[in-house]
Design a protein around this motif. Structure first.
Motif, PDB file in Angstrom:
ATOM      1  N   UNK A 192      -3.258 -18.511 -25.093  1.00 18.11           N
ATOM      2  CA  UNK A 192      -3.502 -17.199 -24.496  1.00 18.11           C
ATOM      3  C   UNK A 192      -4.805 -17.277 -23.691  1.00 18.11           C
ATOM      4  N   UNK A 193      -4.723 -16.957 -22.426  1.00 16.48           N
ATOM      5  CA  UNK A 193      -5.897 -17.001 -21.557  1.00 16.48           C
ATOM      6  C   UNK A 193      -6.145 -15.606 -20.981  1.00 16.48           C
ATOM      7  N   UNK A 194      -7.387 -15.137 -21.087  1.00 17.07           N
ATOM      8  CA  UNK A 194      -7.745 -13.818 -20.548  1.00 17.07           C
ATOM      9  C   UNK A 194      -8.798 -13.982 -19.466  1.00 17.07           C
ATOM     10  N   UNK A 195      -8.628 -13.259 -18.375  1.00 18.13           N
ATOM     11  CA  UNK A 195      -9.589 -13.358 -17.267  1.00 18.13           C
ATOM     12  C   UNK A 195      -9.786 -11.980 -16.623  1.00 18.13           C
ATOM     13  N   UNK A 196     -10.737 -11.885 -15.698  1.00 20.42           N
ATOM     14  CA  UNK A 196     -11.023 -10.613 -15.034  1.00 20.42           C
ATOM     15  C   UNK A 196      -9.809 -10.131 -14.243  1.00 20.42           C
ATOM     16  N   UNK A 197      -9.493  -8.860 -14.401  1.00 25.86           N
ATOM     17  CA  UNK A 197      -8.357  -8.270 -13.694  1.00 25.86           C
ATOM     18  C   UNK A 197      -8.468  -8.465 -12.182  1.00 25.86           C
ATOM     19  N   UNK A 198      -7.380  -8.917 -11.586  1.00 23.86           N
ATOM     20  CA  UNK A 198      -7.347  -9.048 -10.130  1.00 23.86           C
ATOM     21  C   UNK A 198      -7.929 -10.341  -9.594  1.00 23.86           C
ATOM     22  N   UNK A 199      -8.607 -11.100 -10.462  1.00 17.55           N
ATOM     23  CA  UNK A 199      -9.174 -12.379 -10.030  1.00 17.55           C
ATOM     24  C   UNK A 199      -8.107 -13.454 -10.068  1.00 17.55           C
ATOM     25  N   UNK A 200      -8.449 -14.601  -9.532  1.00 16.14           N
ATOM     26  CA  UNK A 200      -7.541 -15.717  -9.707  1.00 16.14           C
ATOM     27  C   UNK A 200      -8.267 -16.811 -10.476  1.00 16.14           C
ATOM     28  N   UNK A 201      -7.525 -17.762 -10.974  1.00 14.05           N
ATOM     29  CA  UNK A 201      -8.101 -18.834 -11.786  1.00 14.05           C
ATOM     30  C   UNK A 201      -7.684 -20.163 -11.168  1.00 14.05           C
ATOM     31  N   UNK A 202      -8.669 -21.031 -10.945  1.00 16.43           N
ATOM     32  CA  UNK A 202      -8.398 -22.332 -10.322  1.00 16.43           C
ATOM     33  C   UNK A 202      -7.305 -23.092 -11.062  1.00 16.43           C
ATOM     34  N   UNK A 203      -6.341 -23.579 -10.319  1.00 18.61           N
ATOM     35  CA  UNK A 203      -5.310 -24.430 -10.904  1.00 18.61           C
ATOM     36  C   UNK A 203      -4.036 -23.691 -11.300  1.00 18.61           C
ATOM     37  N   UNK A 204      -4.146 -22.345 -11.488  1.00 19.17           N
ATOM     38  CA  UNK A 204      -2.936 -21.605 -11.865  1.00 19.17           C
ATOM     39  C   UNK A 204      -2.693 -20.423 -10.921  1.00 19.17           C
ATOM     40  N   UNK A 205      -3.171 -20.565  -9.677  1.00 14.99           N
ATOM     41  CA  UNK A 205      -3.041 -19.480  -8.689  1.00 14.99           C
ATOM     42  C   UNK A 205      -1.585 -19.051  -8.503  1.00 14.99           C
ATOM     43  N   UNK A 206      -0.725 -20.052  -8.403  1.00 11.67           N
ATOM     44  CA  UNK A 206       0.681 -19.776  -8.125  1.00 11.67           C
ATOM     45  C   UNK A 206       1.346 -19.040  -9.296  1.00 11.67           C
ATOM     46  N   UNK A 207       1.009 -19.482 -10.497  1.00  8.40           N
ATOM     47  CA  UNK A 207       1.544 -18.840 -11.705  1.00  8.40           C
ATOM     48  C   UNK A 207       1.105 -17.375 -11.761  1.00  8.40           C
ATOM     49  N   UNK A 208      -0.187 -17.141 -11.520  1.00  7.53           N
ATOM     50  CA  UNK A 208      -0.729 -15.775 -11.539  1.00  7.53           C
ATOM     51  C   UNK A 208      -0.014 -14.899 -10.521  1.00  7.53           C
ATOM     52  N   UNK A 209       0.193 -15.454  -9.337  1.00  5.26           N
ATOM     53  CA  UNK A 209       0.850 -14.703  -8.268  1.00  5.26           C
ATOM     54  C   UNK A 209       2.279 -14.309  -8.651  1.00  5.26           C
ATOM     55  N   UNK A 210       3.005 -15.279  -9.189  1.00  6.14           N
ATOM     56  CA  UNK A 210       4.397 -15.004  -9.579  1.00  6.14           C
ATOM     57  C   UNK A 210       4.457 -13.968 -10.694  1.00  6.14           C
TER      58      UNK A 210
END
Ligand SMILES: *[C@@H]1O[C@H](CO)[C@@H](O)[C@H](O)[C@H]1NC(C)=O
Length: 154
Positions: free
Chosen positions: A124-142
């Motif tokens: 489980x990974x939590x990050x700032x809302x609306x930000x992106x995370x290096x390496x999983x940009x595509x996953x976040x977008x989908x």
């Protein structure tokens, strides 16, 4: 005798090190958002699974509110949507991430999370809302596109 043990260890080692990074072992990919200082539906999420092939969309308030009952509903999805999602996930990159990135919801900016469950583990990974995370940009977008698509139908 000795060589058969060696063989056993090599096979076990390969299974453990290789097996957990196989896309086909991924059981579910879930993602959501949450806002702490918030009334109404402050938590939204989707959970995409391959068996059954569906996405469960849900939205709920942070505390009981009569006009905002928790809502959860499954939607069937095409195999291609699951496959696209899994192919955008680099499990090795994902596993290497910190469980918390940045300072999610610290300044009431909201938090976004992704949870992947595979054959023998979960992360489980939590990050700032609306930000992106290096390496999983595509996953976040989908996942954002799918949240938009399904949570809006609740
Ligand atoms: C998504 O669903 C799967 C299968 O029911 C479950 O194992 C997993 O924990 C769920 N993920 C979340 C974040 O609830």
């Amino acid at each position: 005798m000795q060589s058969s043990w060696l063989c056993f260890f090599i096979i076990t080692f390969l299974t453990v090190t290789h097996g957990q990074f196989e896309g086909k072992d991924v059981r579910s990919i879930a993602s959501g958002t949450s806002f702490g200082m918030c009334a109404g539906y402050c938590q939204q999420s989707i959970n995409v699974t391959s068996d059954p092939l569906q996405v469960v969309a849900s939205k709920r308030p942070n505390f009981d509110q009569e006009s905002y009952p928790p809502v959860q509903r499954p939607f069937p999805i095409p195999t291609s949507q699951w496959e696209q999602l899994v192919s955008s996930l680099n499990l090795k990159t994902f596993l290497a991430l910190d469980n918390t990135i940045g300072c999610p919801d610290c300044a009431d900016g909201g938090a976004e999370w992704i949870q992947v469950d595979w054959l023998d583990g979960t992360k489980h990974v939590t990050f700032d809302y609306g930000r992106t995370v290096d390496g999983i940009e595509d996953l976040i977008k989908k996942l954002r596109q799918m949240r938009e698509e399904y949570v809006s139908q609740l």
